[in-house]
Design a protein around this motif. Structure first.
Motif, mmCIF file in Angstrom:
data_model
loop_
_atom_site.group_PDB
_atom_site.id
_atom_site.type_symbol
_atom_site.label_atom_id
_atom_site.label_comp_id
_atom_site.label_asym_id
_atom_site.label_seq_id
_atom_site.Cartn_x
_atom_site.Cartn_y
_atom_site.Cartn_z
ATOM 1 N N VAL A 166 0.835 -1.189 0.000
ATOM 2 C CA VAL A 166 0.000 0.000 0.000
ATOM 3 C C VAL A 166 0.876 1.247 0.000
ATOM 4 O O VAL A 166 1.962 1.253 0.584
ATOM 5 C CB VAL A 166 -0.967 0.021 1.228
ATOM 6 N N ASN A 167 0.411 2.265 -0.678
ATOM 7 C CA ASN A 167 1.060 3.578 -0.627
ATOM 8 C C ASN A 167 0.355 4.393 0.445
ATOM 9 O O ASN A 167 -0.694 4.991 0.197
ATOM 10 C CB ASN A 167 0.984 4.290 -1.979
ATOM 11 N N PRO A 178 9.503 0.048 2.799
ATOM 12 C CA PRO A 178 10.585 0.456 1.898
ATOM 13 C C PRO A 178 10.750 1.973 1.764
ATOM 14 O O PRO A 178 11.819 2.454 1.409
ATOM 15 C CB PRO A 178 10.190 -0.147 0.556
ATOM 16 N N ALA A 179 9.693 2.717 2.022
ATOM 17 C CA ALA A 179 9.742 4.178 1.950
ATOM 18 C C ALA A 179 8.795 4.736 3.001
ATOM 19 O O ALA A 179 7.981 4.007 3.570
ATOM 20 C CB ALA A 179 9.334 4.648 0.549
ATOM 21 N N ASP A 180 8.886 6.051 3.234
ATOM 22 C CA ASP A 180 8.017 6.690 4.230
ATOM 23 C C ASP A 180 6.539 6.527 3.894
ATOM 24 O O ASP A 180 5.690 6.592 4.769
ATOM 25 C CB ASP A 180 8.334 8.179 4.348
ATOM 26 N N ASP A 181 6.244 6.353 2.606
ATOM 27 C CA ASP A 181 4.848 6.260 2.199
ATOM 28 C C ASP A 181 4.521 4.923 1.530
ATOM 29 O O ASP A 181 3.681 4.848 0.650
ATOM 30 C CB ASP A 181 4.486 7.415 1.275
ATOM 31 N N GLU A 182 5.196 3.866 1.971
ATOM 32 C CA GLU A 182 4.944 2.548 1.408
ATOM 33 C C GLU A 182 5.076 1.483 2.484
ATOM 34 O O GLU A 182 6.003 1.504 3.285
ATOM 35 C CB GLU A 182 5.942 2.257 0.283
ATOM 36 N N GLY A 183 4.131 0.554 2.490
ATOM 37 C CA GLY A 183 4.164 -0.557 3.429
ATOM 38 C C GLY A 183 3.900 -1.863 2.709
ATOM 39 O O GLY A 183 3.150 -1.905 1.726
ATOM 40 N N VAL A 184 4.525 -2.934 3.188
ATOM 41 C CA VAL A 184 4.378 -4.268 2.609
ATOM 42 C C VAL A 184 4.147 -5.258 3.747
ATOM 43 O O VAL A 184 4.755 -5.139 4.807
ATOM 44 C CB VAL A 184 5.640 -4.684 1.802
ATOM 45 N N LEU A 185 3.276 -6.233 3.510
ATOM 46 C CA LEU A 185 3.000 -7.290 4.476
ATOM 47 C C LEU A 185 2.927 -8.616 3.745
ATOM 48 O O LEU A 185 2.310 -8.699 2.682
ATOM 49 C CB LEU A 185 1.663 -7.031 5.194
ATOM 50 N N LYS A 245 -4.270 -0.860 7.209
ATOM 51 C CA LYS A 245 -4.776 -1.133 5.867
ATOM 52 C C LYS A 245 -4.281 -2.483 5.354
ATOM 53 O O LYS A 245 -5.028 -3.242 4.741
ATOM 54 C CB LYS A 245 -4.361 -0.023 4.901
ATOM 55 N N LEU A 246 -3.001 -2.779 5.589
ATOM 56 C CA LEU A 246 -2.416 -4.021 5.086
ATOM 57 C C LEU A 246 -3.049 -5.248 5.729
ATOM 58 O O LEU A 246 -3.434 -6.200 5.035
ATOM 59 C CB LEU A 246 -0.904 -4.023 5.322
ATOM 60 N N TYR A 247 -3.145 -5.249 7.053
ATOM 61 C CA TYR A 247 -3.686 -6.411 7.746
ATOM 62 C C TYR A 247 -5.144 -6.649 7.364
ATOM 63 O O TYR A 247 -5.554 -7.783 7.103
ATOM 64 C CB TYR A 247 -3.522 -6.273 9.264
ATOM 65 N N GLU A 248 -5.916 -5.602 7.326
ATOM 66 C CA GLU A 248 -7.327 -5.747 6.945
ATOM 67 C C GLU A 248 -7.447 -6.328 5.536
ATOM 68 O O GLU A 248 -8.237 -7.243 5.296
ATOM 69 C CB GLU A 248 -8.031 -4.388 7.021
#
Length: 172
Positions: A124-125, A159-166, A134-137
């Motif tokens: 997600v950005n 990876p960045a301030d505005d990016e998440g990975v799960l 947001k990712l877990y849901e």
């Protein structure tokens, strides 16, 4: 009265802008993938999600990156879902590093995330404050829709301030 309405409307607009900035309106992309091996340098934590030590572990990881003591990406491993077990969490908080030969700071140990597993992968950005929820849901919804059973092993990184990975392994 009109003045109050204008102030309230202005405040609402500011909240919407801030929520948008955090990534509140972005939806995660969810896919099935094969995990890659990763190394996480960090420290274990077991206790309440309200425990100050958990916040300190996150702060230490961010500080180590900021001061270039370690090169990598903020990343964590969770061994349980606190939503299913009260507010108790078992985690390993730290930094995803490029290889296992890196000299670790005092108090840090190394854990390897195995590769080659079938996982539900979500990206997600959104800012770090918004991304995990947001990712877990999205992962749990996807697993339910696809009739997948998930392991209690969650690997997240930013990876960045505005990016998440799960990534969450699918039970075989």
């Amino acid at each position: 009265m009109k003045k109050l309405l204008y102030v309230m409307a202005g405040f609402a607009i500011l909240l919407l802008v801030f929520y948008t900035y955090l990534g509140g309106f972005t939806d995660p992309e969810v896919t099935i993938a094969t995990s890659k091996p990763m190394y996480v340098a960090g420290q274990p934590f077991e206790g309440s999600v309200e425990d100050e030590a958990l916040g300190n572990a996150f702060q230490r990881a961010a500080q180590l990156l900021e001061q270039n003591e370690l090169q990598g990406t903020l990343g964590n491993i969770y061994y349980n879902n606190p939503d299913n077990s009260g507010d108790s969490i078992r985690a390993f908080i730290g930094i995803i590093i490029p290889d296992s030969t890196v000299k670790l700071p005092q108090g840090y140990t190394l854990r390897k995330v195995p590769g080659g597993r079938k996982v539900v992968h979500a990206e997600v950005n959104a800012r770090v404050a918004m991304a995990p929820g947001k990712l877990y849901e999205a992962v749990f919804d996807y697993a339910k829709e696809q009739n997948l059973q998930l392991e209690e092993y969650y690997v997240e990184w930013f990876p960045a301030d505005d990016e998440g990975v799960l990534e969450v392994p699918v039970k075989q």
